[in-house]
Design an enzyme around this catalytic site. Structure first.
Site, PDB file in Angstrom:
ATOM      1  N   ARG A 119      69.227 -19.665  11.739  1.00  0.00           N
ATOM      2  CA  ARG A 119      69.926 -20.926  12.073  1.00  0.00           C
ATOM      3  C   ARG A 119      71.404 -20.735  12.410  1.00  0.00           C
ATOM      4  NH1 ARG A 119      66.834 -22.734   7.688  1.00  0.00           N
ATOM      5  NH2 ARG A 119      64.904 -23.675   8.432  1.00  0.00           N
ATOM      6  N   LYS A 141      78.593 -21.579  25.638  1.00  0.00           N
ATOM      7  CA  LYS A 141      77.284 -21.899  26.222  1.00  0.00           C
ATOM      8  C   LYS A 141      76.434 -20.641  26.182  1.00  0.00           C
ATOM      9  CE  LYS A 141      78.088 -25.672  29.425  1.00  0.00           C
ATOM     10  NZ  LYS A 141      78.068 -26.089  30.846  1.00  0.00           N
ATOM     11  N   GLU A 183      83.881 -17.690  40.419  1.00  0.00           N
ATOM     12  CA  GLU A 183      84.225 -18.533  39.263  1.00  0.00           C
ATOM     13  C   GLU A 183      85.744 -18.656  39.113  1.00  0.00           C
ATOM     14  OE1 GLU A 183      81.849 -20.189  37.864  1.00  0.00           O
ATOM     15  OE2 GLU A 183      80.040 -18.969  37.584  1.00  0.00           O
ATOM     16  N   LYS A 225      89.801 -22.524  31.385  1.00  0.00           N
ATOM     17  CA  LYS A 225      88.525 -22.762  30.699  1.00  0.00           C
ATOM     18  C   LYS A 225      88.759 -23.208  29.252  1.00  0.00           C
ATOM     19  CE  LYS A 225      83.871 -21.928  30.043  1.00  0.00           C
ATOM     20  NZ  LYS A 225      82.633 -21.292  30.448  1.00  0.00           N
ATOM     21  N   GLU A 235      80.356 -30.936  26.446  1.00  0.00           N
ATOM     22  CA  GLU A 235      80.134 -31.449  27.798  1.00  0.00           C
ATOM     23  C   GLU A 235      79.665 -32.903  27.821  1.00  0.00           C
ATOM     24  OE1 GLU A 235      78.693 -28.513  30.640  1.00  0.00           O
ATOM     25  OE2 GLU A 235      77.678 -30.109  31.736  1.00  0.00           O
ATOM     26  N   ARG A 239      84.023 -31.341  30.811  1.00  0.00           N
ATOM     27  CA  ARG A 239      83.488 -29.983  30.947  1.00  0.00           C
ATOM     28  C   ARG A 239      82.497 -29.868  32.109  1.00  0.00           C
ATOM     29  NH1 ARG A 239      81.701 -25.574  26.332  1.00  0.00           N
ATOM     30  NH2 ARG A 239      81.078 -23.991  27.842  1.00  0.00           N
ATOM     31  N   HIS A 263      74.583 -14.785  40.577  1.00  0.00           N
ATOM     32  CA  HIS A 263      75.028 -16.125  40.172  1.00  0.00           C
ATOM     33  C   HIS A 263      76.311 -16.520  40.929  1.00  0.00           C
ATOM     34  CE1 HIS A 263      75.772 -19.550  37.556  1.00  0.00           C
ATOM     35  NE2 HIS A 263      76.996 -19.098  37.347  1.00  0.00           N
TER      36      HIS A 263
HETATM   37  P1  NAD Z   1      75.257  -9.569  34.741  1.00  0.00           P
HETATM   38  O1  NAD Z   1      75.378  -9.784  33.311  1.00  0.00           O
HETATM   39  O2  NAD Z   1      73.888  -9.413  35.312  1.00  0.00           O
HETATM   40  O3  NAD Z   1      76.138  -8.298  35.151  1.00  0.00           O
HETATM   41  C1  NAD Z   1      76.164  -7.898  36.484  1.00  0.00           C
HETATM   42  C2  NAD Z   1      75.776  -6.422  36.649  1.00  0.00           C
HETATM   43  O4  NAD Z   1      76.889  -5.606  36.316  1.00  0.00           O
HETATM   44  C3  NAD Z   1      74.653  -5.958  35.765  1.00  0.00           C
HETATM   45  O5  NAD Z   1      73.862  -5.031  36.456  1.00  0.00           O
HETATM   46  C4  NAD Z   1      75.384  -5.273  34.619  1.00  0.00           C
HETATM   47  O6  NAD Z   1      74.596  -4.339  33.940  1.00  0.00           O
HETATM   48  C5  NAD Z   1      76.501  -4.628  35.345  1.00  0.00           C
HETATM   49  N1  NAD Z   1      77.710  -4.336  34.584  1.00  0.00           N
HETATM   50  C6  NAD Z   1      78.255  -5.091  33.598  1.00  0.00           C
HETATM   51  N2  NAD Z   1      79.447  -4.608  33.271  1.00  0.00           N
HETATM   52  C7  NAD Z   1      79.656  -3.501  34.031  1.00  0.00           C
HETATM   53  C8  NAD Z   1      80.714  -2.581  34.155  1.00  0.00           C
HETATM   54  N3  NAD Z   1      81.836  -2.735  33.472  1.00  0.00           N
HETATM   55  N4  NAD Z   1      80.575  -1.565  35.032  1.00  0.00           N
HETATM   56  C9  NAD Z   1      79.456  -1.445  35.778  1.00  0.00           C
HETATM   57  N5  NAD Z   1      78.440  -2.295  35.735  1.00  0.00           N
HETATM   58  C10 NAD Z   1      78.541  -3.323  34.868  1.00  0.00           C
HETATM   59  O7  NAD Z   1      75.935 -10.746  35.589  1.00  0.00           O
HETATM   60  P2  NAD Z   1      77.285 -11.584  35.388  1.00  0.00           P
HETATM   61  O8  NAD Z   1      77.723 -11.937  36.748  1.00  0.00           O
HETATM   62  O9  NAD Z   1      78.213 -10.938  34.468  1.00  0.00           O
HETATM   63  O10 NAD Z   1      76.769 -12.906  34.650  1.00  0.00           O
HETATM   64  C11 NAD Z   1      75.877 -13.784  35.265  1.00  0.00           C
HETATM   65  C12 NAD Z   1      75.171 -14.582  34.205  1.00  0.00           C
HETATM   66  O11 NAD Z   1      76.128 -15.351  33.478  1.00  0.00           O
HETATM   67  C13 NAD Z   1      74.162 -15.557  34.743  1.00  0.00           C
HETATM   68  O12 NAD Z   1      72.981 -15.470  33.989  1.00  0.00           O
HETATM   69  C14 NAD Z   1      74.818 -16.899  34.541  1.00  0.00           C
HETATM   70  O13 NAD Z   1      73.887 -17.931  34.356  1.00  0.00           O
HETATM   71  C15 NAD Z   1      75.638 -16.658  33.314  1.00  0.00           C
HETATM   72  N6  NAD Z   1      76.794 -17.550  33.185  1.00  0.00           N
HETATM   73  C16 NAD Z   1      76.976 -18.158  31.987  1.00  0.00           C
HETATM   74  C17 NAD Z   1      78.071 -18.979  31.797  1.00  0.00           C
HETATM   75  C18 NAD Z   1      78.326 -19.600  30.448  1.00  0.00           C
HETATM   76  O14 NAD Z   1      79.228 -20.432  30.330  1.00  0.00           O
HETATM   77  N7  NAD Z   1      77.593 -19.215  29.433  1.00  0.00           N
HETATM   78  C19 NAD Z   1      78.995 -19.178  32.833  1.00  0.00           C
HETATM   79  C20 NAD Z   1      78.783 -18.532  34.044  1.00  0.00           C
HETATM   80  C21 NAD Z   1      77.668 -17.713  34.202  1.00  0.00           C
HETATM   81  N1  GLY Z   2      80.227 -22.344  33.002  1.00  0.00           N
HETATM   82  C1  GLY Z   2      80.292 -23.741  32.714  1.00  0.00           C
HETATM   83  C2  GLY Z   2      80.686 -24.055  31.316  1.00  0.00           C
HETATM   84  O1  GLY Z   2      80.933 -23.197  30.519  1.00  0.00           O
HETATM   85  O2  GLY Z   2      80.754 -25.200  30.963  1.00  0.00           O
END
Ligand code: NAD
Ligand code: GLY
Length: 357
Positions: A119, A141, A183, A225, A235, A239, A263
């Site tokens: 939990r 999130k 972003e 942010k 949110e 947000r 993304h």
């Molecule tokens: P990701 O986590 O897939 O990373 C991108 C790629 O880079 C992967 O292949 C990873 O292994 C590689 N990588 C990571 N760090 C590295 C480094 N330092 N050197 C070399 N390779 C590296 O993608 P992302 O763009 O980081 O994140 C996208 C995800 O985040 C999506 O699932 C999206 O929905 C989520 N997201 C969440 C929020 C939130 O508020 N929680 C906000 C925006 C996006």
């Molecule tokens: N990435 C959108 C949020 O964190 O609200």
């Protein structure tokens, strides 16, 4: 030099550390580790690069590691189960701490596991992509994808600390750096016109990975942010503006198949679509629409969706968005650069035209 920002959420406030060499610095972690049991969750790409440094910083604690497969396609219930199995297999108790080492996929999944395990247990975000350093690691999130919709299963669960070591960006592929810039541009568009101007001037330096420019972009993004999250953690209002371009973008990501479009790439197109619709409604000046599209293109991002996704299909996918209320689609649109609004007041014919239908 390390910059420290604060996400102000009362008893659940936490620091964001931004700087180089932080990954291996025990002082960044130790005050935020709950007990003595730590599980580092990472993936097979990031582990060989950075797991040793993080494990070293946690030396003296009981440290277990879990290395997951890499990719958006693994942000699933089945892979999440592996985190629970590892925690239960190691007999970790409620005072354990998860450390999410990687990009947004690892951060979202490990964070969700931390939200659910017994939990709710402590977790620390160690983002290693630009996208994760400017957005996903901050704000709590967490979640996974469902085959029918992106990020549809999840929880709000704030980390204890965010440790953004900008040196990790040196190994990030160019395509991923560009995805992160989407972003960054988002903050300028929704609420910080001065930052948008700064980005216009410094975009080439960012693409060239100028360390000072990157550090400044990360700092200003995290400031934006944190302010939004502090004002509206769950949110219920402001947000939602952080989702500029995301309703369109999530439809593209889901429609193209998870992992085929990054993304950030989908969000880049989504922001172009939001700007296009805003201009059709007469809200955004045509010159500002051009400026927006140009900046997104200069960031190395696509500005149009894949041709195989029809307007009909996109509309269908957009209907699954979390901003849909009582069956009405709400979108984040622009009243100007730096002035986003959430609204359901748009003519569906204009939306269809934006979608190319
Ligand atoms: P990701 O986590 O897939 O990373 C991108 C790629 O880079 C992967 O292949 C990873 O292994 C590689 N990588 C990571 N760090 C590295 C480094 N330092 N050197 C070399 N390779 C590296 O993608 P992302 O763009 O980081 O994140 C996208 C995800 O985040 C999506 O699932 C999206 O929905 C989520 N997201 C969440 C929020 C939130 O508020 N929680 C906000 C925006 C996006
Ligand atoms: N990435 C959108 C949020 O964190 O609200």
């Amino acid at each position: 030099m390390t910059t420290t920002l604060n996400v102000s959420l009362g008893a659940r406030s936490y620091p964001i550390f931004i700087g180089t060499g932080l990954l291996a610095d025990p002082a960044c972690y130790r005050p935020y580790v709950a007990g003595r049991q730590v599980m580092i969750v990472t993936n097979e790409t990031v582990a060989p690069l950075y797991l040793g440094a993080v494990a070293g910083a946690l030396d003296g604690l009981r440290v277990e590691t879990l290395v997951l497969p890499d990719g958006e396609v693994y942000k699933t219930q089945a892979v999440l189960e592996r985190i629970y199995e590892a925690l239960l297999g190691a007999r970790f108790s409620r005072d354990c701490t998860l450390v999410a080492l990687g990009g947004g996929v690892i951060g979202d999944m490990a964070g969700f596991a931390a939200a659910c395990y017994q939990r709710g247990v402590a977790f620390i975000q160690v983002p290693t992509t630009l996208l994760a350093q400017v957005d996903s690691s901050v704000g709590g999130k967490t979640g996974i994808n469902h085959p029918l919709g992106k990020n549809m299963i999840g929880a709000f669960h704030q980390p204890r600390a965010v440790i953004a070591d900008t040196a990790t960006l040196n190994t990030l592929p160019d395509r991923e750096l560009c995805a992160g810039l989407a972003e960054v541009i988002k903050y300028g568009l929704i609420r910080d016109p001065a930052f948008f101007d700064w980005l216009d001037t410094h975009l080439d330096a960012l693409r060239a990975r100028d360390p000072a420019a990157l550090a400044e972009a990360i700092r200003r993004s995290c400031e934006n942010k944190s302010e939004v999250v502090a004002a509206d953690e769950l949110e219920s209002g402001e947000r939602a503006l952080l989702n500029l371009g995301h309703t369109f973008g999530h439809a593209i990501e889901t429609g193209a198949g998870y992992g085929n479009w990054l993304h950030g790439e989908a969000v880049g197109v989504g922001m172009c679509m939001a700007a296009d619709l805003s201009a059709r409604l007469g809200w955004l000046d045509p010159a500002d629409l051009r400026r927006t599209r140009d900046l997104i293109a200069r960031a190395g991002l696509p500005t149009a969706p894949p041709p195989e996704l029809s307007a009909e299909r996109l509309l269908d996918l957009m209907a699954v968005d979390k901003k849909v209320l009582e069956g009405r689609l709400r979108l984040v649109l622009l009243r100007g650069i730096g002035a986003a609004v959430v609204t359901d007041q748009f003519d569906p014919a204009h939306l269809r035209a934006t979608l190319g239908g």
